[in-house]
Structure formats: structure tokens, C-alpha cells
Design an enzyme around this catalytic site. Structure first.
Site, PDB file in Angstrom:
ATOM      1  N   TYR A   1      -3.212  -0.233  10.066  1.00 50.52           N
ATOM      2  CA  TYR A   1      -3.063  -0.574   8.645  1.00 50.52           C
ATOM      3  C   TYR A   1      -1.671  -0.182   8.151  1.00 50.52           C
ATOM      4  O   TYR A   1      -0.995  -0.971   7.491  1.00 50.52           O
ATOM      5  CB  TYR A   1      -4.147   0.152   7.859  1.00 50.52           C
ATOM      6  CG  TYR A   1      -4.223  -0.154   6.402  1.00 50.52           C
ATOM      7  CD1 TYR A   1      -3.651   0.702   5.453  1.00 50.52           C
ATOM      8  CD2 TYR A   1      -4.885  -1.283   5.940  1.00 50.52           C
ATOM      9  CE1 TYR A   1      -3.745   0.433   4.100  1.00 50.52           C
ATOM     10  CE2 TYR A   1      -4.985  -1.559   4.574  1.00 50.52           C
ATOM     11  CZ  TYR A   1      -4.422  -0.690   3.673  1.00 50.52           C
ATOM     12  OH  TYR A   1      -4.509  -0.951   2.321  1.00 50.52           O
TER      13      TYR A   1
ATOM     14  N   SER B   1       0.850  -1.190   0.000  1.00 46.25           N
ATOM     15  CA  SER B   1       0.000   0.000   0.000  1.00 46.25           C
ATOM     16  C   SER B   1       0.886   1.240   0.000  1.00 46.25           C
ATOM     17  O   SER B   1       2.064   1.160   0.349  1.00 46.25           O
ATOM     18  CB  SER B   1      -0.866   0.009   1.270  1.00 46.25           C
ATOM     19  OG  SER B   1      -1.373   1.310   1.542  1.00 46.25           O
TER      20      SER B   1
HETATM   21  P1  NAP Z   1     -11.838  -5.246  -0.249  1.00 45.54           P
HETATM   22  O1  NAP Z   1     -12.701  -4.733  -1.344  1.00 45.54           O
HETATM   23  O2  NAP Z   1     -12.152  -4.903   1.168  1.00 45.54           O
HETATM   24  O3  NAP Z   1     -11.684  -6.853  -0.385  1.00 45.54           O
HETATM   25  C1  NAP Z   1     -10.887  -7.515   0.557  1.00 45.54           C
HETATM   26  C2  NAP Z   1     -11.037  -8.990   0.324  1.00 45.54           C
HETATM   27  O4  NAP Z   1     -10.280  -9.700   1.321  1.00 45.54           O
HETATM   28  C3  NAP Z   1     -12.489  -9.456   0.460  1.00 45.54           C
HETATM   29  O5  NAP Z   1     -12.762 -10.457  -0.502  1.00 45.54           O
HETATM   30  C4  NAP Z   1     -12.510 -10.057   1.870  1.00 45.54           C
HETATM   31  O6  NAP Z   1     -13.479 -11.054   2.050  1.00 45.54           O
HETATM   32  C5  NAP Z   1     -11.125 -10.683   1.909  1.00 45.54           C
HETATM   33  N1  NAP Z   1     -10.719 -10.987   3.286  1.00 45.54           N
HETATM   34  C6  NAP Z   1     -10.647 -10.137   4.335  1.00 45.54           C
HETATM   35  N2  NAP Z   1     -10.235 -10.797   5.427  1.00 45.54           N
HETATM   36  C7  NAP Z   1     -10.039 -12.097   5.065  1.00 45.54           C
HETATM   37  C8  NAP Z   1      -9.625 -13.273   5.746  1.00 45.54           C
HETATM   38  N3  NAP Z   1      -9.323 -13.268   7.058  1.00 45.54           N
HETATM   39  N4  NAP Z   1      -9.547 -14.438   5.051  1.00 45.54           N
HETATM   40  C9  NAP Z   1      -9.882 -14.473   3.737  1.00 45.54           C
HETATM   41  N5  NAP Z   1     -10.275 -13.389   3.014  1.00 45.54           N
HETATM   42  C10 NAP Z   1     -10.353 -12.226   3.694  1.00 45.54           C
HETATM   43  O7  NAP Z   1     -10.350  -4.749  -0.481  1.00 45.54           O
HETATM   44  P2  NAP Z   1      -9.610  -4.232  -1.799  1.00 45.54           P
HETATM   45  O8  NAP Z   1      -9.752  -2.767  -1.922  1.00 45.54           O
HETATM   46  O9  NAP Z   1      -9.949  -5.128  -2.953  1.00 45.54           O
HETATM   47  O10 NAP Z   1      -8.107  -4.492  -1.330  1.00 45.54           O
HETATM   48  C11 NAP Z   1      -7.457  -5.730  -1.560  1.00 45.54           C
HETATM   49  C12 NAP Z   1      -6.056  -5.581  -1.015  1.00 45.54           C
HETATM   50  O11 NAP Z   1      -5.446  -4.402  -1.567  1.00 45.54           O
HETATM   51  C13 NAP Z   1      -6.009  -5.391   0.507  1.00 45.54           C
HETATM   52  O12 NAP Z   1      -4.857  -6.026   1.023  1.00 45.54           O
HETATM   53  C14 NAP Z   1      -5.859  -3.873   0.661  1.00 45.54           C
HETATM   54  O13 NAP Z   1      -5.242  -3.529   1.897  1.00 45.54           O
HETATM   55  C15 NAP Z   1      -4.989  -3.555  -0.497  1.00 45.54           C
HETATM   56  N6  NAP Z   1      -5.022  -2.174  -0.971  1.00 45.54           N
HETATM   57  C16 NAP Z   1      -6.207  -1.599  -1.310  1.00 45.54           C
HETATM   58  C17 NAP Z   1      -6.174  -0.284  -1.817  1.00 45.54           C
HETATM   59  C18 NAP Z   1      -7.418   0.449  -2.225  1.00 45.54           C
HETATM   60  O14 NAP Z   1      -7.334   1.678  -2.390  1.00 45.54           O
HETATM   61  N7  NAP Z   1      -8.556  -0.219  -2.392  1.00 45.54           N
HETATM   62  C19 NAP Z   1      -4.957   0.387  -1.967  1.00 45.54           C
HETATM   63  C20 NAP Z   1      -3.787  -0.249  -1.553  1.00 45.54           C
HETATM   64  C21 NAP Z   1      -3.820  -1.536  -1.074  1.00 45.54           C
HETATM   65  P3  NAP Z   1     -14.940 -10.675   2.661  1.00 45.54           P
HETATM   66  O15 NAP Z   1     -15.628  -9.881   1.601  1.00 45.54           O
HETATM   67  O16 NAP Z   1     -15.580 -12.009   2.932  1.00 45.54           O
HETATM   68  O17 NAP Z   1     -14.683  -9.868   3.920  1.00 45.54           O
HETATM   69  C1  GCO Z   2      -7.137   4.987   3.548  1.00 42.68           C
HETATM   70  C2  GCO Z   2      -7.211   4.070   2.357  1.00 42.68           C
HETATM   71  C3  GCO Z   2      -5.815   3.654   1.938  1.00 42.68           C
HETATM   72  C4  GCO Z   2      -5.905   2.756   0.749  1.00 42.68           C
HETATM   73  C5  GCO Z   2      -4.577   2.291   0.286  1.00 42.68           C
HETATM   74  C6  GCO Z   2      -3.696   3.396  -0.190  1.00 42.68           C
HETATM   75  O1  GCO Z   2      -8.027   4.918   4.402  1.00 42.68           O
HETATM   76  O2  GCO Z   2      -6.179   5.770   3.586  1.00 42.68           O
HETATM   77  O3  GCO Z   2      -8.019   2.943   2.638  1.00 42.68           O
HETATM   78  O4  GCO Z   2      -5.171   3.042   2.995  1.00 42.68           O
HETATM   79  O5  GCO Z   2      -6.654   1.620   1.060  1.00 42.68           O
HETATM   80  O6  GCO Z   2      -3.946   1.478   1.208  1.00 42.68           O
HETATM   81  O7  GCO Z   2      -2.557   2.812  -0.802  1.00 42.68           O
END
Ligand code: NAP
Ligand code: GCO
Length: 267
Positions: A160, A147
Site C-alpha cells: 500500500y 495517503s
Molecule cells: P473503502 O471503504 O475500502 O472503499 C473502496 C472503494 O473502492 C469500494 O467502493 C470498492 O468497491 C472500490 N474498489 C476497490 N477495488 C476496485 C476496483 N478494482 N474497481 C472498482 N472499484 C474498486 O475505502 P475508503 O476508506 O473509502 O478509501 C477510498 C480511497 O481513499 C482509497 O484509495 C484509500 O486507499 C484511500 N485512503 C483511505 C484512507 C482511510 O483512512 N480510510 C486514508 C487515506 C487514503 P467494492 O466495495 O466493490 O470492493
Molecule cells: C493503515 C491504514 C492507512 C489509511 C490511510 C492513512 O492500515 O495504516 O489503512 O493506510 O488507510 O492510508 O492515510
């Protein structure tokens, strides 16, 4: 000698954790389009069925089942199922993750621990279960979804940021410890991506105006927009493919330039 086939994933088995939707789903579909057999897990049967249908709607036959990545016995049982079904795991994406946005002094230790458990301990548990099979195969690709918070902090995301900072270093340590077994472990650091996880940061205000954080992120991003899960597909296929066999311990930021930019001067 370079060959474009180096970017293909034909014959590979790729496990993307938490990939019923969101970033994991986008990455997994790109892997399938590059030739991989996709495997995914989620926390409950309903989400797994929804995920299978979403993959099938794209013509992708994905194998999915319930597995809580924080539970080592569930992870080991899931890995056993994958090996019994496909014989090998070539690519692992530690994607499953949660966030809790709470001011640190108001955050209970149990909430802090839960975020660390899912976002940092689970990638350790899953990687530990998969690496021995990658060593047996003589190759492997591990991609940890880090992230911007692997580099920066902000209010309310202490757990986080701590987890994602640790995940960056776990990525480097897996590289260091298993690079000699021809395992490449890299990270992808998405910027702000429009998924359910960030939906609260983009909610329209009662008067219909944009969320202040939405406007803030757009102004801080040189690309002038939020990222989409599809923006991560090419970088993920690159890091999962033979094209990146000498890339190891690297975190590839896919953020529209936000980490490089001081921000627009107030008008
Ligand atoms: P999301 O929409 O919240 O989806 C997260 C997924 O992880 C969901 O399918 C959730 O399942 C699953 N999950 C959570 N806890 C779990 C567990 N204990 N065992 C198995 N599955 C689990 O998140 P996203 O935005 O797609 O993000 C995916 C990854 O990218 C995460 O690691 C997040 O930190 C990272 N990320 C996101 C962003 C952003 O801006 N969106 C940016 C940087 C990094 P359920 O639906 O059943 O809870
Ligand atoms: C927040 C956001 C971010 C993004 C991502 C950025 O609350 O600041 O959720 O943390 O998820 O990780 O790279």
C-alpha cells in the site's frame, strides 16, 4: 477577480471511481451539491444499485455502472458510455483502492501486485483513458486519493505504501506532462479516516476496550480524533473547481495535523 462562484462545479461532469460508499461517496456527494453531475463505478451490480439508492436518498441523480478499474478494456468502455451520455468528463477522482495488511516477509507477490494494480496501475489506466477527452475540452481536473502512506511507512502495509508513494509521483508526472493542456492533477492525502477500509483498526477489543491502534492514532493526531469522509469534501471541491486552476502537482494532506506532529509525550 475572485468570485465565490469559482468554487462551484455547475455544468461539470465528475467521475469518482469506487464511490458507492466511503470516501468516494462523500466526495461525489459534495461535487453534486456544488453543481456537478456525478458518475461512479463499482465492482458489481449490487454495490452499484446500493450506491445509486444512497445518492438518491440525498436527492442526487448519480450515474453508476460496473467497471473494474484495473481492466483497461472495461475502463475504456465506461469512458465511452460517459462521453455518449454527457459529452464530456471535466473532473476525475481516482479513489478506488484496496489495502492488504500483511507483514512483508509473509506477503505473497500476487497480493503485493494486486494492491499495486488497484492503487497505482488503475489510476494510470483511468487517467490515460480520460485525459484525451479533457484535452479536447481544453481543461480538466484529476484528483488522486493518495495517503499518509505516500510519505510514511508502517508495519504490514508495504504494498500500500509503495502504491501510494508511486501515486504521489504519478500525480506530479501528470501535472508535468499535461499542465500545458490546462489539466490540473493534484492529490488528496487523507489521514486516518473512519470508513470500512479502516474498520479493523477501530474494532472494540473482546473486553470492550478501544483497539490499541485506535488509541494510537488519536494520540498521534493533533485534532485528537479520526477523520470522517466529510472532512475531505471541502478540499476535494476546491481541487475540482476553478478556484484551484493554478494549483498543480500538489498533494493536499487532510489529516488533522498528524504528519506535522511528533506525538504526545508519554505521561
Ligand atoms: P473503502 O471503504 O475500502 O472503499 C473502496 C472503494 O473502492 C469500494 O467502493 C470498492 O468497491 C472500490 N474498489 C476497490 N477495488 C476496485 C476496483 N478494482 N474497481 C472498482 N472499484 C474498486 O475505502 P475508503 O476508506 O473509502 O478509501 C477510498 C480511497 O481513499 C482509497 O484509495 C484509500 O486507499 C484511500 N485512503 C483511505 C484512507 C482511510 O483512512 N480510510 C486514508 C487515506 C487514503 P467494492 O466495495 O466493490 O470492493
Ligand atoms: C493503515 C491504514 C492507512 C489509511 C490511510 C492513512 O492500515 O495504516 O489503512 O493506510 O488507510 O492510508 O492515510
Amino acid at each position: 477577480m475572485f468570485d465565490s462562484k469559482d468554487f462551484r462545479l455547475d455544468g461539470k461532469v465528475a467521475w469518482v471511481t469506487g464511490a458507492s460508499y466511503g470516501i468516494g461517496f462523500a466526495i461525489a456527494t459534495a461535487f453534486a451539491k456544488a453543481g456537478a453531475q456525478v458518475v461512479f463505478n463499482d465492482l458489481n451490480p449490487e454495490k452499484c444499485e446500493l450506491g445509486k439508492k444512497a445518492y438518491a436518498d440525498l436527492g442526487i441523480e448519480a450515474y453508476g455502472d460496473v467497471c473494474d478499474v484495473t481492466k483497461e478494456e472495461q475502463v475504456q468502455a465506461f469512458v465511452k458510455k460517459i462521453i455518449e451520455k454527457y459529452g464530456h468528463i471535466d473532473i476525475l477522482v481516482n479513489n478506488a483502492g484496496i489495502i492488504k495488511r500483511i507483514p512483508m516477509t509473509e506477503m505473497e507477490a500476487k497480493d503485493f501486485r494486486q494492491v499495486i494494480d488497484v492503487d497505482l496501475v488503475a489510476p494510470f489506466i483511468v487517467s490515460k483513458a480520460v485525459i484525451p477527452f479533457m484535452i479536447q475540452e481544453g481543461h480538466g481536473k484529476i484528483i488522486n486519493i493518495c495517503s499518509m502512506m505516500s510519505e510514511l511507512g508502517r508495519e504490514t502495509v508495504s504494498a500500500y505504501a509503495a502504491a501510494k508513494g508511486g501515486l504521489k509521483m504519478l500525480t506530479r508526472n501528470i501535472c508535468s506532462e499535461y499542465g500545458g493542456a490546462n489539466i490540473q492533477c493534484n492529490g488528496i492525502g487523507p489521514g486516518y479516516i473512519a470508513t470500512p477500509q479502516t474498520a479493523p483498526l477501530r474494532e472494540r477489543q473482546p473486553d470492550g476496550s478501544r483497539h490499541p491502534f485506535d488509541s494510537f492514532i488519536v494520540s498521534k493526531t493533533p485534532a485528537g480524533r479520526w477523520g470522517t469522509p466529510e472532512d475531505l469534501q471541502g478540499p476535494a471541491v476546491f481541487l475540482a473547481s476553478d478556484a484551484s486552476n493554478f494549483v498543480n502537482g500538489h498533494v493536499l494532506y487532510v489529516d488533522g495535523g498528524i504528519l506535522a506532529y511528533i506525538g504526545k509525550q508519554p505521561q
